[in-house]
Design an enzyme around this catalytic site. Structure first.
Site, PDB file in Angstrom:
ATOM      1  N   GLU A 228      13.774  25.950  75.570  1.00 14.44           N
ATOM      2  CA  GLU A 228      13.878  27.420  75.408  1.00 14.44           C
ATOM      3  C   GLU A 228      12.816  28.030  76.305  1.00 14.44           C
ATOM      4  O   GLU A 228      11.639  28.082  75.931  1.00 14.44           O
ATOM      5  CB  GLU A 228      13.620  27.798  73.944  1.00 14.44           C
ATOM      6  CG  GLU A 228      14.672  27.318  72.967  1.00 14.44           C
ATOM      7  CD  GLU A 228      15.952  28.133  73.018  1.00 14.44           C
ATOM      8  OE1 GLU A 228      16.022  29.122  73.774  1.00 14.44           O
ATOM      9  OE2 GLU A 228      16.898  27.760  72.308  1.00 14.44           O
ATOM     10  N   CYS A 262      10.492  36.587  75.043  1.00  6.05           N
ATOM     11  CA  CYS A 262      11.355  35.955  76.042  1.00  6.05           C
ATOM     12  C   CYS A 262      12.601  36.794  76.284  1.00  6.05           C
ATOM     13  O   CYS A 262      13.052  36.929  77.417  1.00  6.05           O
ATOM     14  CB  CYS A 262      11.721  34.538  75.610  1.00  6.05           C
ATOM     15  SG  CYS A 262      12.419  34.452  73.965  1.00  6.05           S
TER      16      CYS A 262
HETATM   17  P1  NAP Z   1       3.470  27.872  78.017  1.00  7.03           P
HETATM   18  O1  NAP Z   1       2.207  28.082  78.722  1.00  7.03           O
HETATM   19  O2  NAP Z   1       4.535  27.101  78.664  1.00  7.03           O
HETATM   20  O3  NAP Z   1       3.084  27.194  76.628  1.00  7.03           O
HETATM   21  C1  NAP Z   1       4.079  26.857  75.657  1.00  7.03           C
HETATM   22  C2  NAP Z   1       3.664  25.568  74.988  1.00  7.03           C
HETATM   23  O4  NAP Z   1       3.782  24.525  75.927  1.00  7.03           O
HETATM   24  C3  NAP Z   1       2.216  25.554  74.513  1.00  7.03           C
HETATM   25  O5  NAP Z   1       2.145  24.797  73.335  1.00  7.03           O
HETATM   26  C4  NAP Z   1       1.506  24.868  75.650  1.00  7.03           C
HETATM   27  O6  NAP Z   1       0.312  24.246  75.252  1.00  7.03           O
HETATM   28  C5  NAP Z   1       2.540  23.852  76.032  1.00  7.03           C
HETATM   29  N1  NAP Z   1       2.430  23.352  77.393  1.00  7.03           N
HETATM   30  C6  NAP Z   1       2.190  24.044  78.516  1.00  7.03           C
HETATM   31  N2  NAP Z   1       2.224  23.212  79.581  1.00  7.03           N
HETATM   32  C7  NAP Z   1       2.501  21.979  79.097  1.00  7.03           C
HETATM   33  C8  NAP Z   1       2.652  20.694  79.688  1.00  7.03           C
HETATM   34  N3  NAP Z   1       2.530  20.523  80.990  1.00  7.03           N
HETATM   35  N4  NAP Z   1       2.907  19.649  78.871  1.00  7.03           N
HETATM   36  C9  NAP Z   1       3.022  19.811  77.543  1.00  7.03           C
HETATM   37  N5  NAP Z   1       2.884  21.021  76.931  1.00  7.03           N
HETATM   38  C10 NAP Z   1       2.638  22.072  77.701  1.00  7.03           C
HETATM   39  O7  NAP Z   1       4.136  29.236  77.593  1.00  7.03           O
HETATM   40  P2  NAP Z   1       3.467  30.419  76.794  1.00  7.03           P
HETATM   41  O8  NAP Z   1       2.598  31.158  77.736  1.00  7.03           O
HETATM   42  O9  NAP Z   1       2.876  29.934  75.519  1.00  7.03           O
HETATM   43  O10 NAP Z   1       4.749  31.256  76.395  1.00  7.03           O
HETATM   44  C11 NAP Z   1       5.326  32.156  77.254  1.00  7.03           C
HETATM   45  C12 NAP Z   1       6.589  31.616  77.869  1.00  7.03           C
HETATM   46  O11 NAP Z   1       7.460  31.120  76.868  1.00  7.03           O
HETATM   47  C13 NAP Z   1       7.357  32.690  78.573  1.00  7.03           C
HETATM   48  O12 NAP Z   1       7.890  32.198  79.763  1.00  7.03           O
HETATM   49  C14 NAP Z   1       8.452  33.018  77.583  1.00  7.03           C
HETATM   50  O13 NAP Z   1       9.585  33.638  78.135  1.00  7.03           O
HETATM   51  C15 NAP Z   1       8.743  31.686  77.027  1.00  7.03           C
HETATM   52  N6  NAP Z   1       9.433  31.799  75.743  1.00  7.03           N
HETATM   53  C16 NAP Z   1      10.744  31.424  75.675  1.00  7.03           C
HETATM   54  C17 NAP Z   1      11.427  31.577  74.489  1.00  7.03           C
HETATM   55  C18 NAP Z   1      12.872  31.192  74.363  1.00  7.03           C
HETATM   56  O14 NAP Z   1      13.347  31.112  73.247  1.00  7.03           O
HETATM   57  N7  NAP Z   1      13.594  30.939  75.436  1.00  7.03           N
HETATM   58  C19 NAP Z   1      10.774  32.109  73.380  1.00  7.03           C
HETATM   59  C20 NAP Z   1       9.451  32.464  73.496  1.00  7.03           C
HETATM   60  C21 NAP Z   1       8.779  32.306  74.684  1.00  7.03           C
HETATM   61  P3  NAP Z   1      -1.121  24.849  75.611  1.00  7.03           P
HETATM   62  O15 NAP Z   1      -1.212  26.179  75.006  1.00  7.03           O
HETATM   63  O16 NAP Z   1      -2.046  23.856  74.999  1.00  7.03           O
HETATM   64  O17 NAP Z   1      -1.171  24.863  77.113  1.00  7.03           O
END
Ligand code: NAP
Length: 453
Positions: A228, A262
């Site tokens: 997602e 998102c």
């Molecule tokens: P993010 O930086 O990708 O973090 C999301 C999760 O992934 C966190 O737990 C993060 O951990 C972890 N993570 C990041 N890089 C990783 C890696 N290389 N390996 C394993 N885990 C990793 O995203 P965010 O800033 O929290 O959220 C914003 C994004 O999420 C936006 O792009 C938004 O559109 C998207 N989103 C999508 C949906 C949907 O349903 N499609 C819903 C909500 C949000 P750490 O915090 O420890 O880095």
């Protein structure tokens, strides 16, 4: 190692989270595996009763959970309470509907009996984001627990106490030891968990960057994952749109949760004939949003969740402006620690970050188009495919446009939303797999064919 969690409204570090060591991670994996057989064998009614208790525990703790959400990621008090209630309702919904979604599906063949049954698969590892720190988790957790799987959660590093609050509510609701566990780990440790044979599948809600990394690791061990990811949803305003309703929806759809949603409307694709009127009223309405203390009921625009994210957003705005976009409102970081004002950019064109990338904060991009056909072309001219909405006085026309949008969910005269009754997920680079409804419930099951000749 310690992770500092500053309050986004004040910048004060209110919590330091220690990362778990290898022994603690091993214990959690062992517990998840050990708990699976008994949990999977319980009847749906028995698991449903636990889920309802979890919902009740969330309601009983809503004020305390709200305070943690607001302190960790700056969510407005009102929005946080609504989010907790939505999670409690989701627990009730899946307790109520799991038997319908999971019932055997008979298939007519030449056999005496042939049908599909949905079986639990084991431990699902969930990597979750901070933007809806309770809902994103429950959206996956409630159906998955009802299926009979166990869950390990690695939450975003800026919301560790939200993760613990979820664990507390689950424990209070009677979820047995090992059926749900929180892992306070970094991304390297997460990669090891993905590869561990005791983990059956992975679900990520987060950025494209995280998606590529996690899907690659999951792929290396041939494990299923649901992705997602981000979005840049179109909000298509046709020439016959009701401006009162459309402008109110535009403000809500873009600026709720400080724009960090998102499925927020991000690209406002407006037909020329109505563009000036829409833009003028949109700027006027968004200009009334008030930043400030997220616990104060008078605040209507929350701070962003982290200062680095605010700075990244401003960089995207500045770069779009340097390439020719016009600032109609806002456009400069606010005074609070992670504050960014409601911002509207006009004249957004291909090549600008505001056109090509996801703007994950309170910034609206206006893209002016000639007509309906041009609107569809521009709406689909993106690598993302999460949601989209169409605004028009003619519902049939709206439906026709909605059907042409390349995305997981297209709404007519309504803001795109997640709803337990409707499948949720993306197309293109917004990800794959579905959450919610029966489709979401089936993602982490073994869809098993039984054939009795
Ligand atoms: P993010 O930086 O990708 O973090 C999301 C999760 O992934 C966190 O737990 C993060 O951990 C972890 N993570 C990041 N890089 C990783 C890696 N290389 N390996 C394993 N885990 C990793 O995203 P965010 O800033 O929290 O959220 C914003 C994004 O999420 C936006 O792009 C938004 O559109 C998207 N989103 C999508 C949906 C949907 O349903 N499609 C819903 C909500 C949000 P750490 O915090 O420890 O880095």
């Amino acid at each position: 190692m310690m992770t500092e969690v500053p309050n986004p409204a004040t910048g004060q570090v209110e919590h330091r989270q220690a990362l778990m060591g290898a022994n603690a991670v091993e214990a959690a994996l062992h517990a998840a595996q050990a708990a699976f057989p008994e949990w999977a064998q319980r009847s749906l009614d028995a698991r449903g009763a636990v889920l309802r208790n979890v919902g009740a525990a969330l309601r009983a703790r809503r004020d305390a959970i709200q305070q943690v959400m607001t302190a960790e990621m700056g969510k407005l008090k009102k929005e946080a309470l609504a989010e907790i209630d939505k999670c409690a309702d989701a627990c009730d919904f899946y307790a109520e509907n799991a038997s319908k979604y999971l019932q055997h599906e008979p298939i007519k063949t030449e056999a005496q009996s042939s049908y599909v049954r949905y079986e639990p698969i084991g431990c699902v590892f969930a990597v979750m984001p901070w933007n809806f720190p309770i809902w994103q988790v429950f959206r996956f957790l409630a159906p998955t627990l009802m299926v009979g799987n166990t869950v390990l959660l690695k939450h975003a590093s800026n919301v560790p106490r939200c993760a613990d609050a979820i664990a507390d509510a689950l424990r209070e609701g009677g979820v047995p030891e090992g059926v749900f566990g929180v892992l306070h780990i970094d991304n390297d440790q997460a990669a090891e968990v993905i590869k561990d044979p005791r983990v059956a599948a992975i679900t990520l809600t987060g950025s494209e960057r995280a998606g590529k990394s996690i899907a690659a690791t999951a792929g290396s061990v041939l494990k299923k994952c649901v992705m997602e990811l981000g979005g840049s949803d179109a909000f298509v305003v046709l020439d016959d749109a009701d401006l009162d309703k459309t402008v109110a929806a535009a403000v809500k759809g873009r600026f709720d949760n400080a724009g960090q949603t998102c499925i927020a409307a991000k690209r406002f694709i407006v037909v020329d004939a109505i563009a000036d009127a829409f833009v003028q009223r949109f700027v006027e309405a968004a200009g009334k949003l008030k930043t400030g203390d997220p616990n104060d009921a008078a605040t209507t625009l929350a701070p962003m969740a982290r200062q680095d994210l605010r700075d990244e957003l401003h960089h995207q705005v500045a770069s779009s402006v340097a390439n020719g976009a016009t600032v109609l409102l806002g456009g400069k970081p606010g005074e609070g620690h992670a504050e960014y004002p409601a911002t509207i950019l006009d004249g957004v064109q291909p090549g600008m970050p505001a056109y090509e990338e996801e703007l994950f904060g309170p910034v609206a991009s206006i893209l002016r188009v000639r007509d309906e056909t041009d609107a569809v072309r521009v709406a689909n001219d993106t690598s993302f495919g999460l949601g989209g909405s169409v605004w028009t006085a003619d519902a049939q026309r709206g439906e026709r446009v909605a059907q042409q949008l390349q995305c997981g969910a297209a709404f007519v005269n309504a803001i795109v939303k997640s709803d337990v009754r409707l499948p949720f997920g993306g197309s293109k680079r917004s990800g794959y797999g579905r959450e919610l409804a029966n489709h979401g419930m089936h993602e982490f099951t073994n869809i098993k064919t039984i054939y009795v000749a």
